[in-house]
Design an enzyme around this catalytic site. Sequence first.
Site, mmCIF file in Angstrom:
data_model
loop_
_atom_site.group_PDB
_atom_site.id
_atom_site.type_symbol
_atom_site.label_atom_id
_atom_site.label_comp_id
_atom_site.label_asym_id
_atom_site.label_seq_id
_atom_site.Cartn_x
_atom_site.Cartn_y
_atom_site.Cartn_z
ATOM 1 N N LYS A 1 44.480 44.994 35.311
ATOM 2 C CA LYS A 1 44.646 46.276 34.640
ATOM 3 C C LYS A 1 45.858 46.246 33.702
ATOM 4 O O LYS A 1 46.705 45.355 33.787
ATOM 5 C CB LYS A 1 44.819 47.379 35.691
ATOM 6 C CG LYS A 1 43.590 47.560 36.580
ATOM 7 C CD LYS A 1 43.849 48.635 37.616
ATOM 8 C CE LYS A 1 42.649 48.846 38.511
ATOM 9 N NZ LYS A 1 42.890 49.924 39.496
ATOM 10 N N THR B 1 43.410 49.093 48.219
ATOM 11 C CA THR B 1 43.548 49.841 46.961
ATOM 12 C C THR B 1 44.896 50.546 46.861
ATOM 13 O O THR B 1 45.496 50.609 45.792
ATOM 14 C CB THR B 1 42.412 50.880 46.842
ATOM 15 O OG1 THR B 1 41.167 50.196 46.941
ATOM 16 C CG2 THR B 1 42.462 51.603 45.521
ATOM 17 N N ASN C 1 47.749 49.913 40.530
ATOM 18 C CA ASN C 1 47.646 48.891 41.568
ATOM 19 C C ASN C 1 47.266 47.517 41.018
ATOM 20 O O ASN C 1 46.747 46.671 41.731
ATOM 21 C CB ASN C 1 46.693 49.335 42.675
ATOM 22 C CG ASN C 1 45.286 49.577 42.171
ATOM 23 O OD1 ASN C 1 44.956 49.306 41.021
ATOM 24 N ND2 ASN C 1 44.438 50.102 43.040
ATOM 25 N N HIS D 1 41.599 45.249 39.607
ATOM 26 C CA HIS D 1 40.344 45.769 40.162
ATOM 27 C C HIS D 1 39.502 44.581 40.591
ATOM 28 O O HIS D 1 39.466 43.555 39.901
ATOM 29 C CB HIS D 1 39.571 46.571 39.097
ATOM 30 C CG HIS D 1 38.121 46.742 39.432
ATOM 31 N ND1 HIS D 1 37.678 47.734 40.275
ATOM 32 C CD2 HIS D 1 37.028 46.021 39.069
ATOM 33 C CE1 HIS D 1 36.359 47.624 40.402
ATOM 34 N NE2 HIS D 1 35.949 46.592 39.686
#
Length: 196
Positions: free
Chosen positions: A14, A129, A160, A163
């Site tokens: 991300k 997560t 976080n 993915h």
Amino acid sequence: MKNPKEERTVVLIKPDGVKRGLIGEIISRIEKRGLKIIALEMIHATRDQINDHYPKDEKWIERLGGKTKATCEKYDYDLKKEYGTDDLMELGKMAREWLLEGLTWGPMVKIMVQGVHAIDMMRKVVGHTLPSMAEMGTIRGDFSVDSPIAANRDKRSVRNLVHASENEEEANNEIDLWFAPEEVHEYQRSEDGIVF
């Protein structure tokens, strides 16, 4: 039945992972786990791509709203005062919007990974997560310090870092969304004969 060595999944580093300079670390962890990277590209995702990435069905959106509500209850945060509603569908729509914004604010890296139980293995490598619940030794446990209540208060997604597809159906949908057949490369890694 498909050979378990050929299972494929999608990993997205991300924008927060890219901006923190963790691309090499994340790729290294994938490869050290014995998984093979068969497609890789840095992109700046469009809103439409991310909109297609996340489910739109009401059950998923309501579940997302339930997570937002549970987080607020856990930290004694006034949900209705802050968001104007305690309706799970409305909360889910807000949270989904935060997710869309969370993957479009900067470049990210899309990766297709192949290997034995690649989906489960990648979920194990990235960790829970929620960074505070991710075990040390996982990507999120070692490098992410964000929290869901901080994200909720800022009206954004949890940062976080990465993915990873949750299940086979999700992986297949994400493979079709993010990769064209000509982007996927078949090759033998030197340890393929040793590992298998």
